[in-house]
Design an enzyme around this catalytic site. Sequence first.
Site, PDB file in Angstrom:
ATOM      1  N   GLY A 206       0.819  -1.202   0.000  1.00 28.87           N
ATOM      2  CA  GLY A 206       0.000   0.000   0.000  1.00 28.87           C
ATOM      3  C   GLY A 206       0.849   1.247   0.000  1.00 28.87           C
ATOM      4  O   GLY A 206       2.056   1.212  -0.266  1.00 28.87           O
ATOM      5  N   ASN A 207       0.222   2.372   0.304  1.00 32.84           N
ATOM      6  CA  ASN A 207       0.939   3.643   0.379  1.00 32.84           C
ATOM      7  C   ASN A 207       0.336   4.489   1.493  1.00 32.84           C
ATOM      8  O   ASN A 207      -0.607   4.071   2.158  1.00 32.84           O
ATOM      9  CB  ASN A 207       0.904   4.369  -0.974  1.00 32.84           C
ATOM     10  CG  ASN A 207      -0.502   4.578  -1.482  1.00 32.84           C
ATOM     11  OD1 ASN A 207      -1.308   5.256  -0.854  1.00 32.84           O
ATOM     12  ND2 ASN A 207      -0.805   3.966  -2.630  1.00 32.84           N
ATOM     13  N   ARG A 208       0.860   5.685   1.664  1.00 31.11           N
ATOM     14  CA  ARG A 208       0.492   6.517   2.810  1.00 31.11           C
ATOM     15  C   ARG A 208      -0.709   7.432   2.550  1.00 31.11           C
ATOM     16  O   ARG A 208      -1.076   8.235   3.392  1.00 31.11           O
ATOM     17  CB  ARG A 208       1.682   7.387   3.222  1.00 31.11           C
ATOM     18  CG  ARG A 208       2.899   6.593   3.660  1.00 31.11           C
ATOM     19  CD  ARG A 208       4.051   7.540   4.027  1.00 31.11           C
ATOM     20  NE  ARG A 208       5.273   6.826   4.359  1.00 31.11           N
ATOM     21  CZ  ARG A 208       5.581   6.379   5.563  1.00 31.11           C
ATOM     22  NH1 ARG A 208       4.739   6.593   6.563  1.00 31.11           N
ATOM     23  NH2 ARG A 208       6.704   5.732   5.785  1.00 31.11           N
ATOM     24  N   ALA A 273      -3.693   7.726  -5.065  1.00 30.96           N
ATOM     25  CA  ALA A 273      -2.312   7.229  -5.106  1.00 30.96           C
ATOM     26  C   ALA A 273      -2.365   5.776  -5.556  1.00 30.96           C
ATOM     27  O   ALA A 273      -2.700   4.884  -4.786  1.00 30.96           O
ATOM     28  CB  ALA A 273      -1.658   7.349  -3.728  1.00 30.96           C
TER      29      ALA A 273
END
Length: 413
Positions: A206-208, A273
């Site tokens: 995943g990402n932030r 994102a």
Amino acid sequence: MRIVLGVGGGIAAYKVASLLRLFTEAGHNVTVIPTEASTRFVGTATWEALSGNPVSNSVFDDVHQVNHVRLGHEADLIVIAPATADLLAKAATGQAGDLLTNTLLMARGPVLFAPAMHTEMWQHAATRANVETLRSRGAAVLEPASGRLTGADSGPGRLPEPEAIFDAAMALVQGQSDFQLPLAGHTVTISAGGTREPLDPVRFLGNRSSGKQGVALAVAARNAGATVRLLAAHMDVPPPGGVEVVPVETALQLREAALAAAADSDVVIMSAAVADFRPAAVSDTKIKKRDDRDDPVITLVRNPDILHELVELRNSAAPGRRQQLIVGFAAETGDSDGDVLAHARAKLQRKGCDLLVVNHVGTDKVFGQDTNSVVILARSGSEPQEASGTKTEVSAAIISRISAELNSVSPRA
């Protein structure tokens, strides 16, 4: 401020309860005047409870106060929502058959109509003539939103969202000439949040991204009068009201949703994102850590370039079809090959979108924060535009730029 809120007899009357709450929570004293027909959708008890004032639609109630004269004289603002075809016709022709139409004739302050009706009724020559008559007399008549109507039909005729009517009303009172909704009649699709690519049943790449900027964009577009569709990946904040929400998890799911949504969208904003890569294989069971085995090796494969694919789809559309505005987001960091803007300009060239909103990201920048600072690059080569502040303020700047692009007379290359 003393506000008279007139409620017309349409199914959208239920949404006006939220508008009333916005007015009262902002400290305004609101008198609600429902038409007799509207009370079949929302009863007077609701309006009295939310406004804190008695409610009537008869000129014969409290005659000693001469309400049919007094209310219009004293009002700093009159808002009619929903303004049905019937109410617009009565107002345009100066009828005075009940307390609300009497109050409109006595109005001395600004008057705002928020129409809601079926598409054919809104587009009928009689209604258009009534709207022009009211506008020529100084009344403000918003354009209705476009979207799902009563039954299975869709089109222009939806009541604008309460927040949008509230903003227009406040702008009208402040004497602003640009109170109209710049995206009324437009459909805007926005992706938000961060995609998650599964490794096994419990783990993912995943990402932030928190989704805060995408949600703020959805609110700004909604408040500008657009019909908004939010493609929601993982978000730390709830989606806003008044928008269609399409949940997605992976980049492939987002691609499928975006391509489908783009078919009827005037604007596509890809602010999510999106993972550039995904695991080549997903384990059906949890990957165990065992001392008697080597460390696992995860092979990644490239995800599709959704933004570029949307641009190609748009560019291949049949001649004569209304152009679609596509906005990309770029989360960039500088490196030995160039600074943030250099990388962003190269990305804009590769992607081919109309606008690219550039974030300078880092461990404590942008992701999850309540503030943002962006640069908006245009494929047309116009000067970069900077915007900073809260994500709400940044979103307002982005939506304002999009509105200007849509209203530009110069064709896109």
